[in-house]
Design a protein around this motif. Structure first.
Motif, PDB file in Angstrom:
ATOM      1  N   CYS A  16      43.896  38.916  35.932  1.00  0.00           N
ATOM      2  CA  CYS A  16      44.327  37.599  35.435  1.00  0.00           C
ATOM      3  C   CYS A  16      45.366  37.781  34.333  1.00  0.00           C
ATOM      4  O   CYS A  16      46.424  37.150  34.343  1.00  0.00           O
ATOM      5  CB  CYS A  16      43.135  36.799  34.900  1.00  0.00           C
ATOM      6  SG  CYS A  16      41.956  36.310  36.171  1.00  0.00           S
TER       7      CYS A  16
ATOM      8  N   ARG B 260      49.405  36.782  34.343  1.00  0.00           N
ATOM      9  CA  ARG B 260      50.021  35.842  33.389  1.00  0.00           C
ATOM     10  C   ARG B 260      51.145  36.522  32.597  1.00  0.00           C
ATOM     11  O   ARG B 260      52.182  35.920  32.329  1.00  0.00           O
ATOM     12  CB  ARG B 260      48.953  35.271  32.461  1.00  0.00           C
ATOM     13  CG  ARG B 260      48.053  34.314  33.235  1.00  0.00           C
ATOM     14  CD  ARG B 260      46.703  34.110  32.612  1.00  0.00           C
ATOM     15  NE  ARG B 260      45.743  33.738  33.654  1.00  0.00           N
ATOM     16  CZ  ARG B 260      44.792  32.842  33.463  1.00  0.00           C
ATOM     17  NH1 ARG B 260      44.635  32.245  32.297  1.00  0.00           N
ATOM     18  NH2 ARG B 260      43.972  32.535  34.450  1.00  0.00           N
TER      19      ARG B 260
ATOM     20  N   HIS C  78      45.686  38.881  44.192  1.00  0.00           N
ATOM     21  CA  HIS C  78      44.751  38.305  43.229  1.00  0.00           C
ATOM     22  C   HIS C  78      44.967  36.798  43.120  1.00  0.00           C
ATOM     23  O   HIS C  78      44.013  36.011  43.131  1.00  0.00           O
ATOM     24  CB  HIS C  78      44.916  38.961  41.856  1.00  0.00           C
ATOM     25  CG  HIS C  78      44.186  38.248  40.772  1.00  0.00           C
ATOM     26  ND1 HIS C  78      42.809  38.374  40.585  1.00  0.00           N
ATOM     27  CD2 HIS C  78      44.598  37.345  39.841  1.00  0.00           C
ATOM     28  CE1 HIS C  78      42.426  37.607  39.584  1.00  0.00           C
ATOM     29  NE2 HIS C  78      43.507  36.960  39.115  1.00  0.00           N
TER      30      HIS C  78
ATOM     31  N   CYS D  79      42.244  33.596  43.183  1.00  0.00           N
ATOM     32  CA  CYS D  79      41.781  33.231  41.829  1.00  0.00           C
ATOM     33  C   CYS D  79      42.238  31.821  41.482  1.00  0.00           C
ATOM     34  O   CYS D  79      43.432  31.574  41.247  1.00  0.00           O
ATOM     35  CB  CYS D  79      42.295  34.231  40.788  1.00  0.00           C
ATOM     36  SG  CYS D  79      41.822  33.807  39.101  1.00  0.00           S
TER      37      CYS D  79
ATOM     38  N   CYS E  90      43.924  31.445  37.984  1.00  0.00           N
ATOM     39  CA  CYS E  90      45.320  31.869  37.925  1.00  0.00           C
ATOM     40  C   CYS E  90      46.228  30.880  38.662  1.00  0.00           C
ATOM     41  O   CYS E  90      47.365  30.654  38.254  1.00  0.00           O
ATOM     42  CB  CYS E  90      45.475  33.279  38.496  1.00  0.00           C
ATOM     43  SG  CYS E  90      44.960  34.552  37.306  1.00  0.00           S
TER      44      CYS E  90
HETATM   45 ZN    ZN Z   1      43.040  35.311  37.842  1.00  0.00          ZN
END
Ligand code: ZN
Lengths: 203, 254
Positions: free
Chosen positions: B7, B11, B34, B38, B41
Motif C-alpha cells: 500500500c 502511494r 496489488h 486492494c 488503494c
Molecule cells: Zn493497498
C-alpha cells in the motif's frame, strides 16, 4: 549558490544601507509578496492572520537578509520564514482561528467580506461561482484541520507547486519525510474532502 | 501504515509520478496486481488526484495594499528593537553581573552548570527599565546621552605646565617689584616728611611774624609741631607737604 535567480537583488540589499521598503529590497518584496501572502493565507485560513504573518515574514527577511549566505535558494528561505510565521501565529491565536471558521460558516458562500475577489469569477455563472466559493471554504477548512507540519507541506506542494526537493530544502527535512508527510496529509484530506470533491467534480 | 507494505509503495509511486493516472498505468507489475485487489488503494488513487487538483485550483490572492504599510511598520519596529538590543548589549558590556565573577571563580561541572543555569541568571539592573524606555520613546536623545557619557577623558597637554610655570614666575616677579616699590616710597616719604617739617617751622615762623611797634625789637615767635602721621596734620600743612613732595604724601594718604 550563484545560480539563485535573485542573487543580484539579494547582494544589492546586503551591500546597501537599507532604510525601509525601497530600492532592491522593494524589488524583492514585489517579487515575493503574493507568494508569501498566499502561503500565509492558506496556512492561517483568514486574511487578517495572513496579513500579520506576511508582515512578520518580510520584517524578518529585512532584518536577516545580510546574514543570508546562499546556502539554499533565497525563495526556499523566504518560504520557510513564511511557513514558520504562519504556524507560530496560528499557535498563538488558536481560539481566534475557530471563531473565524465559524464566522466563515455563518456568512455563507455569498459573503465577499472575508474573501478576496477572484479575477475570473465575474465571468462565471452565479451558481457556479457560489459552488466554487463553497468548495473553497470546504478545502480551506480541511487544510485547517491538518497538523501544522502537514499543513505547511500541503500548501507548498499543491498550492505553490514546489518540487519535493525544494520542499525538503524549505522545511529542512529529508525527501523521504516529505513524501511520508504528504501521504499522511492525503489520508486526512481524503476523509474531509472526498464527499465534497465527488459532488463537485464527479456529481 | 507499514512503510514496507505494498500500500505504502503504491502511494509513494503515485506521489513520485503525480499527477499520475488513477488506473495504475505506469506502475510496476507487482503494484498493479496489488491495486487490483486492494480497495483502500483503489479509493486512495481515486481521491488523491482529486484533492491535489482541488488544492491546485484554489484561487490565488494578491497581497492586499495594506501589506505595504504593514511591512514598513514592521521594518521600523525592527529598527527600534535593534537599537534597544544594542543599548542592552552596551549596558551588559559596561556592568558585568557579580554572578559572572562568582561563576568564573567557582566553575561547576557541565551537567551541574546546565541544571543551575536558571539559578545563575543575573537579574537586570534597575536602570535597565529607564534606559529601555528612553531608547524606545526618544532614541535620538538617548543616543546623544550615551555618547556624551562615553566621551573619553583627555590628558592636559604638556604646554599647560610650561604656561602655568611661566605665569607663576611672572606673578612672583611682579609682587617682588611691587614690594620694592613700597619700600622705596616709604623711604622717600620719610625724607620728604623730615624736609617738610623743617620747612614748615620756617614758614610758620614767617607767617606769625607781625611788626607792631617799629621801635620795639622784633619778636619772632614760632611753634614746633611734631607729627607722627600725615593724618594728624592740619589741612593747610598737608597741602604744603603735598606740593613739596611732588604728590608723594598725597599718594601715601590715598
Ligand atoms: Zn493497498
Amino acid at each position: 549558490m550563484h545560480s539563485d535567480p535573485d542573487h543580484k537583488l539579494i547582494t544589492a540589499c546586503q551591500q546597501s544601507l537599507l532604510e525601509g521598503l525601497e530600492g532592491p529590497f522593494r524589488e524583492l518584496y514585489e517579487l515575493y509578496k503574493d507568494r508569501v501572502y498566499n502561503v500565509c493565507y492558506r496556512i492561517t485560513g483568514n486574511p487578517t492572520d495572513a496579513l500579520d504573518a506576511s508582515q512578520e515574514t518580510f520584517g524578518i527577511v529585512f532584518r536577516k537578509i545580510r546574514e543570508f549566505r546562499f546556502e539554499s535558494k533565497f525563495s526556499s528561505w523566504v518560504y520557510r520564514v513564511a511557513v514558520n510565521a504562519s504556524i507560530d501565529l496560528k499557535r498563538r491565536s488558536r481560539g481566534r482561528e475557530l471563531a473565524s471558521l465559524e464566522a466563515l460558516d455563518e456568512l455563507g458562500p455569498e459573503s465577499e467580506r472575508v474573501r478576496h475577489t477572484v479575477a475570473d469569477e465575474r465571468t462565471e455563472m452565479p451558481l457556479r461561482a457560489a459552488a466554487r466559493h463553497e468548495l473553497e471554504a470546504e478545502i480551506q477548512r480541511a487544510i485547517s484541520r491538518l497538523s501544522p507540519k502537514l499543513r505547511g507541506i500541503t500548501v507548498l506542494r499543491y498550492i505553490e507547486s514546489l518540487s519535493y526537493e525544494q520542499i525538503a530544502e524549505v522545511l529542512q527535512i529529508s525527501l523521504g519525510t516529505v513524501k511520508s508527510r504528504l501521504a499522511r496529509a492525503h489520508e486526512v484530506l481524503d476523509r474531509e474532502l472526498t464527499p465534497v470533491l465527488d459532488r463537485y467534480y464527479l456529481g | 501504515m507499514n512503510s514496507n507494505s505494498l500500500c505504502d509503495r503504491l502511494r509513494s509511486a503515485w506521489l513520485d509520478a503525480a499527477p499520475a493516472p488513477t488506473d495504475g498505468a505506469g506502475l510496476a507489475e507487482e503494484l498493479r496486481a496489488h491495486l487490483a485487489g486492494c480497495a483502500a488503494c483503489q479509493r486512495a488513487l481515486r481521491a488523491w488526484p482529486l484533492a491535489a487538483r482541488a488544492l491546485g485550483e484554489l484561487p490565488r490572492h494578491s497581497a492586499p495594499r495594506e501589506l505595504d504599510s504593514a511591512v514598513v511598520a514592521a521594518i521600523q519596529a525592527g529598527a527600534r528593537t535593534d537599537r534597544a538590543v544594542r543599548a542592552l548589549e552596551r549596558l551588559a558590556r559596561l556592568t558585568p553581573p557579580e554572578q559572572l565573577a562568582e561563576a568564573l571563580e567557582n566553575p561547576a561541572s557541565g551537567e551541574a552548570r546546565d541544571e543551575a543555569a536558571p539559578m545563575s541568571r543575573a537579574s537586570a539592573p534597575r536602570v535597565l527599565d529607564r534606559l529601555v524606555s528612553e531608547e524606545l520613546s526618544d532614541p535620538a536623545k538617548a543616543r546623544v546621552r550615551r555618547h556624551v557619557g562615553g566621551l573619553r577623558r583627555l590628558s592636559a597637554p604638556a604646554q599647560l605646565t610650561t604656561l602655568v610655570e611661566q605665569r607663576t614666575r611672572n606673578e612672583r616677579a611682579r609682587s617682588a617689584a611691587a614690594a620694592a616699590l613700597r619700600v622705596e616710597v616709604r623711604r622717600r616719604l620719610r625724607m620728604a616728611l623730615g624736609a617738610a617739617a623743617a620747612f614748615a617751622l620756617v614758614a610758620i615762623a614767617l607767617l606769625v611774624e607781625r611788626p607792631e611797634r617799629p621801635n620795639e625789637p622784633k619778636q619772632r615767635p614760632f611753634r614746633v609741631e611734631r607729627a607722627s602721621s600725615l593724618a594728624s596734620l592740619s589741612p593747610m600743612t598737608r597741602g604744603m607737604l603735598d606740593n613739596l613732595s611732588s604728590g608723594l604724601t598725597q599718594a601715601q594718604r590715598d
